[in-house]
Design a protein around this motif. Sequence first.
Motif, PDB file in Angstrom:
ATOM      1  N   GLY A  25       0.785  -1.226   0.000  1.00 23.75           N
ATOM      2  CA  GLY A  25       0.000   0.000   0.000  1.00 23.75           C
ATOM      3  C   GLY A  25       0.817   1.276   0.000  1.00 23.75           C
ATOM      4  O   GLY A  25       0.252   2.365   0.134  1.00 23.75           O
ATOM      5  N   HIS A  26       2.129   1.155  -0.158  1.00 20.20           N
ATOM      6  CA  HIS A  26       2.963   2.365  -0.203  1.00 20.20           C
ATOM      7  C   HIS A  26       2.801   3.029  -1.572  1.00 20.20           C
ATOM      8  O   HIS A  26       2.855   2.347  -2.603  1.00 20.20           O
ATOM      9  CB  HIS A  26       4.430   2.019   0.047  1.00 20.20           C
ATOM     10  N   PRO A  27       2.617   4.354  -1.628  1.00 13.82           N
ATOM     11  CA  PRO A  27       2.376   5.001  -2.921  1.00 13.82           C
ATOM     12  C   PRO A  27       3.606   5.057  -3.825  1.00 13.82           C
ATOM     13  O   PRO A  27       3.477   5.290  -5.026  1.00 13.82           O
ATOM     14  CB  PRO A  27       1.930   6.419  -2.509  1.00 13.82           C
ATOM     15  N   ASP A  28       4.796   4.866  -3.271  1.00 11.42           N
ATOM     16  CA  ASP A  28       6.021   4.954  -4.073  1.00 11.42           C
ATOM     17  C   ASP A  28       7.058   3.998  -3.503  1.00 11.42           C
ATOM     18  O   ASP A  28       8.003   4.412  -2.837  1.00 11.42           O
ATOM     19  CB  ASP A  28       6.566   6.386  -4.056  1.00 11.42           C
ATOM     20  N   PRO A  29       6.905   2.684  -3.752  1.00 13.93           N
ATOM     21  CA  PRO A  29       7.790   1.713  -3.094  1.00 13.93           C
ATOM     22  C   PRO A  29       9.108   1.486  -3.829  1.00 13.93           C
ATOM     23  O   PRO A  29       9.759   0.462  -3.633  1.00 13.93           O
ATOM     24  CB  PRO A  29       6.936   0.442  -3.108  1.00 13.93           C
ATOM     25  N   ARG A  30       9.554   2.436  -4.633  1.00 12.43           N
ATOM     26  CA  ARG A  30      10.817   2.260  -5.348  1.00 12.43           C
ATOM     27  C   ARG A  30      12.013   2.232  -4.388  1.00 12.43           C
ATOM     28  O   ARG A  30      11.934   2.706  -3.259  1.00 12.43           O
ATOM     29  CB  ARG A  30      11.033   3.414  -6.343  1.00 12.43           C
ATOM     30  N   ARG A  31      13.131   1.719  -4.906  1.00 18.14           N
ATOM     31  CA  ARG A  31      14.377   1.725  -4.147  1.00 18.14           C
ATOM     32  C   ARG A  31      14.740   3.151  -3.755  1.00 18.14           C
ATOM     33  O   ARG A  31      14.531   4.098  -4.523  1.00 18.14           O
ATOM     34  CB  ARG A  31      15.466   1.100  -5.007  1.00 18.14           C
ATOM     35  N   ARG A  68      16.796  11.445  -6.861  1.00 17.12           N
ATOM     36  CA  ARG A  68      17.625  10.271  -6.651  1.00 17.12           C
ATOM     37  C   ARG A  68      18.881  10.719  -5.919  1.00 17.12           C
ATOM     38  O   ARG A  68      19.602  11.605  -6.401  1.00 17.12           O
ATOM     39  CB  ARG A  68      17.995   9.613  -7.982  1.00 17.12           C
ATOM     40  N   GLY A  69      19.118  10.162  -4.752  1.00 16.14           N
ATOM     41  CA  GLY A  69      20.272  10.561  -3.962  1.00 16.14           C
ATOM     42  C   GLY A  69      20.918   9.363  -3.309  1.00 16.14           C
ATOM     43  O   GLY A  69      20.907   8.258  -3.845  1.00 16.14           O
ATOM     44  N   PHE A  70      21.484   9.583  -2.158  1.00 14.82           N
ATOM     45  CA  PHE A  70      22.124   8.534  -1.356  1.00 14.82           C
ATOM     46  C   PHE A  70      23.337   7.925  -2.062  1.00 14.82           C
ATOM     47  O   PHE A  70      23.719   6.813  -1.783  1.00 14.82           O
ATOM     48  CB  PHE A  70      21.123   7.441  -0.979  1.00 14.82           C
ATOM     49  N   TYR A  71      23.955   8.684  -2.996  1.00 16.57           N
ATOM     50  CA  TYR A  71      25.138   8.160  -3.677  1.00 16.57           C
ATOM     51  C   TYR A  71      26.316   8.015  -2.714  1.00 16.57           C
ATOM     52  O   TYR A  71      27.287   7.322  -3.008  1.00 16.57           O
ATOM     53  CB  TYR A  71      25.533   9.083  -4.824  1.00 16.57           C
ATOM     54  N   ASN A  72      26.256   8.702  -1.586  1.00 16.03           N
ATOM     55  CA  ASN A  72      27.345   8.619  -0.615  1.00 16.03           C
ATOM     56  C   ASN A  72      27.081   7.603   0.481  1.00 16.03           C
ATOM     57  O   ASN A  72      27.804   7.570   1.461  1.00 16.03           O
ATOM     58  CB  ASN A  72      27.565   9.988   0.046  1.00 16.03           C
ATOM     59  N   ASP A 132      22.372   1.842  -7.476  1.00 21.25           N
ATOM     60  CA  ASP A 132      21.555   1.469  -8.624  1.00 21.25           C
ATOM     61  C   ASP A 132      21.735   0.005  -9.021  1.00 21.25           C
ATOM     62  O   ASP A 132      20.795  -0.656  -9.454  1.00 21.25           O
ATOM     63  CB  ASP A 132      21.909   2.363  -9.817  1.00 21.25           C
ATOM     64  N   ASP A 133      22.968  -0.507  -8.926  1.00 17.22           N
ATOM     65  CA  ASP A 133      23.221  -1.870  -9.407  1.00 17.22           C
ATOM     66  C   ASP A 133      23.250  -2.898  -8.283  1.00 17.22           C
ATOM     67  O   ASP A 133      23.731  -4.004  -8.467  1.00 17.22           O
ATOM     68  CB  ASP A 133      24.538  -1.908 -10.185  1.00 17.22           C
ATOM     69  N   TRP A 134      22.744  -2.528  -7.093  1.00 16.68           N
ATOM     70  CA  TRP A 134      22.698  -3.497  -6.002  1.00 16.68           C
ATOM     71  C   TRP A 134      21.729  -4.630  -6.369  1.00 16.68           C
ATOM     72  O   TRP A 134      20.635  -4.364  -6.873  1.00 16.68           O
ATOM     73  CB  TRP A 134      22.220  -2.809  -4.721  1.00 16.68           C
ATOM     74  N   PRO A 135      22.094  -5.899  -6.151  1.00 19.25           N
ATOM     75  CA  PRO A 135      21.243  -7.021  -6.578  1.00 19.25           C
ATOM     76  C   PRO A 135      19.879  -7.016  -5.885  1.00 19.25           C
ATOM     77  O   PRO A 135      19.767  -6.679  -4.708  1.00 19.25           O
ATOM     78  CB  PRO A 135      22.053  -8.253  -6.164  1.00 19.25           C
ATOM     79  N   PRO A 154      29.015  -6.882  -4.209  1.00 20.92           N
ATOM     80  CA  PRO A 154      28.243  -7.417  -5.345  1.00 20.92           C
ATOM     81  C   PRO A 154      28.855  -7.018  -6.677  1.00 20.92           C
ATOM     82  O   PRO A 154      29.510  -5.981  -6.798  1.00 20.92           O
ATOM     83  CB  PRO A 154      26.865  -6.773  -5.168  1.00 20.92           C
ATOM     84  N   GLU A 155      28.607  -7.833  -7.677  1.00 21.28           N
ATOM     85  CA  GLU A 155      29.132  -7.564  -9.016  1.00 21.28           C
ATOM     86  C   GLU A 155      28.505  -6.299  -9.590  1.00 21.28           C
ATOM     87  O   GLU A 155      27.297  -6.083  -9.472  1.00 21.28           O
ATOM     88  CB  GLU A 155      28.842  -8.759  -9.927  1.00 21.28           C
ATOM     89  N   HIS A 156      29.342  -5.473 -10.217  1.00 20.79           N
ATOM     90  CA  HIS A 156      28.853  -4.222 -10.804  1.00 20.79           C
ATOM     91  C   HIS A 156      27.961  -4.513 -12.011  1.00 20.79           C
ATOM     92  O   HIS A 156      28.235  -5.426 -12.789  1.00 20.79           O
ATOM     93  CB  HIS A 156      30.032  -3.356 -11.222  1.00 20.79           C
ATOM     94  N   ASN A 157      26.896  -3.748 -12.140  1.00 16.08           N
ATOM     95  CA  ASN A 157      25.953  -3.926 -13.244  1.00 16.08           C
ATOM     96  C   ASN A 157      25.653  -2.550 -13.834  1.00 16.08           C
ATOM     97  O   ASN A 157      24.919  -1.762 -13.251  1.00 16.08           O
ATOM     98  CB  ASN A 157      24.678  -4.587 -12.733  1.00 16.08           C
ATOM     99  N   GLU A 158      26.249  -2.242 -14.989  1.00 11.14           N
ATOM    100  CA  GLU A 158      26.075  -0.924 -15.591  1.00 11.14           C
ATOM    101  C   GLU A 158      24.707  -0.747 -16.238  1.00 11.14           C
ATOM    102  O   GLU A 158      24.301   0.369 -16.551  1.00 11.14           O
ATOM    103  CB  GLU A 158      27.169  -0.670 -16.633  1.00 11.14           C
ATOM    104  N   VAL A 159      24.003  -1.856 -16.456  1.00 13.35           N
ATOM    105  CA  VAL A 159      22.719  -1.780 -17.153  1.00 13.35           C
ATOM    106  C   VAL A 159      21.611  -1.333 -16.218  1.00 13.35           C
ATOM    107  O   VAL A 159      20.722  -0.575 -16.592  1.00 13.35           O
ATOM    108  CB  VAL A 159      22.367  -3.144 -17.773  1.00 13.35           C
ATOM    109  N   ARG A 160      21.679  -1.790 -14.991  1.00 15.70           N
ATOM    110  CA  ARG A 160      20.578  -1.529 -14.069  1.00 15.70           C
ATOM    111  C   ARG A 160      20.483  -0.044 -13.719  1.00 15.70           C
ATOM    112  O   ARG A 160      21.452   0.591 -13.338  1.00 15.70           O
ATOM    113  CB  ARG A 160      20.768  -2.332 -12.790  1.00 15.70           C
ATOM    114  N   LYS A 161      19.299   0.533 -13.857  1.00 15.97           N
ATOM    115  CA  LYS A 161      19.045   1.912 -13.484  1.00 15.97           C
ATOM    116  C   LYS A 161      17.752   1.973 -12.669  1.00 15.97           C
ATOM    117  O   LYS A 161      16.818   1.224 -12.934  1.00 15.97           O
ATOM    118  CB  LYS A 161      18.900   2.793 -14.729  1.00 15.97           C
ATOM    119  N   PRO A 162      17.682   2.871 -11.705  1.00 20.81           N
ATOM    120  CA  PRO A 162      16.433   2.973 -10.925  1.00 20.81           C
ATOM    121  C   PRO A 162      15.343   3.623 -11.765  1.00 20.81           C
ATOM    122  O   PRO A 162      15.621   4.552 -12.528  1.00 20.81           O
ATOM    123  CB  PRO A 162      16.825   3.882  -9.763  1.00 20.81           C
TER     124      PRO A 162
END
Length: 234
Positions: free
Chosen positions: A123-129, A203-207, A134-137, A153-161
């Motif tokens: 029921g969360h209106p925005d349950p995104r990561r 989109r934040g939390f890069y640090n 971005d590439d966390w499994p 974890p292995e780096h994944n350049e394809v995965r984007k939020p």
Amino acid sequence: MTTAEVIQKLRERFGGKIAEAATPVPDMVMITVSRDDAVEVADFLFNDWRARFIIAAGTDYREVSGEYLVDYNFSLAADHIFLTMRVRIGAADPWIYAITPRVPAANWAEREIQDILGIRLVGHPDPRRLVLSDDWPEGLHPLRRDVPYDIWPEHNEVRKPPMANPPEGASVVPIGPFFPVLEEPAYFRVFVEGEKVVGCDYRGFYNHRGIEKLADSQLNYNQVPFLAERICGI
């Protein structure tokens, strides 16, 4: 109100839905409710009693009781009372009904709990990561106690939020990603109609550096504040 009056009024209002109630320290009330009743009780605290939402935190308590804990912390400022609403969640079926639709300030706190502990939001209106990279499994939740602190974890350049879509008729003004030295790197998508801002996505939390995991698994009580005070970002 006193802490005793808070407990009495909540029991009168909700009866058996307040499974446990205690005053662990002066000026603090802790109540335990089921996940089926958490939204109703949080709605009452926030919208009827005007309690201020402070933060929510999840705990992997499986080694002790075989469950996860989610604590929602409120403040009854006029009465100088902190109130914690605890929800116990079985480890085999970790999900909760999100209180965010009734308590909007809980938005990010609930999303963080979902990211780091894998407690699914219903029921969360925005349950995104929110906080994981971005590439966390998928399915790997770092603050669970059976996840090693030094996992890489292995780096994944394809995965984007996924980013939010603008309202119909609005245009997108991207800002960033920018990487200031002293503040958190961030990327904004500002939605505008003409010169009027009608929405924004972030989109934040890069640090994010996983200090919570180090504190939970490697550091002692005195080492945690020493490290936390000397870094930028968490």
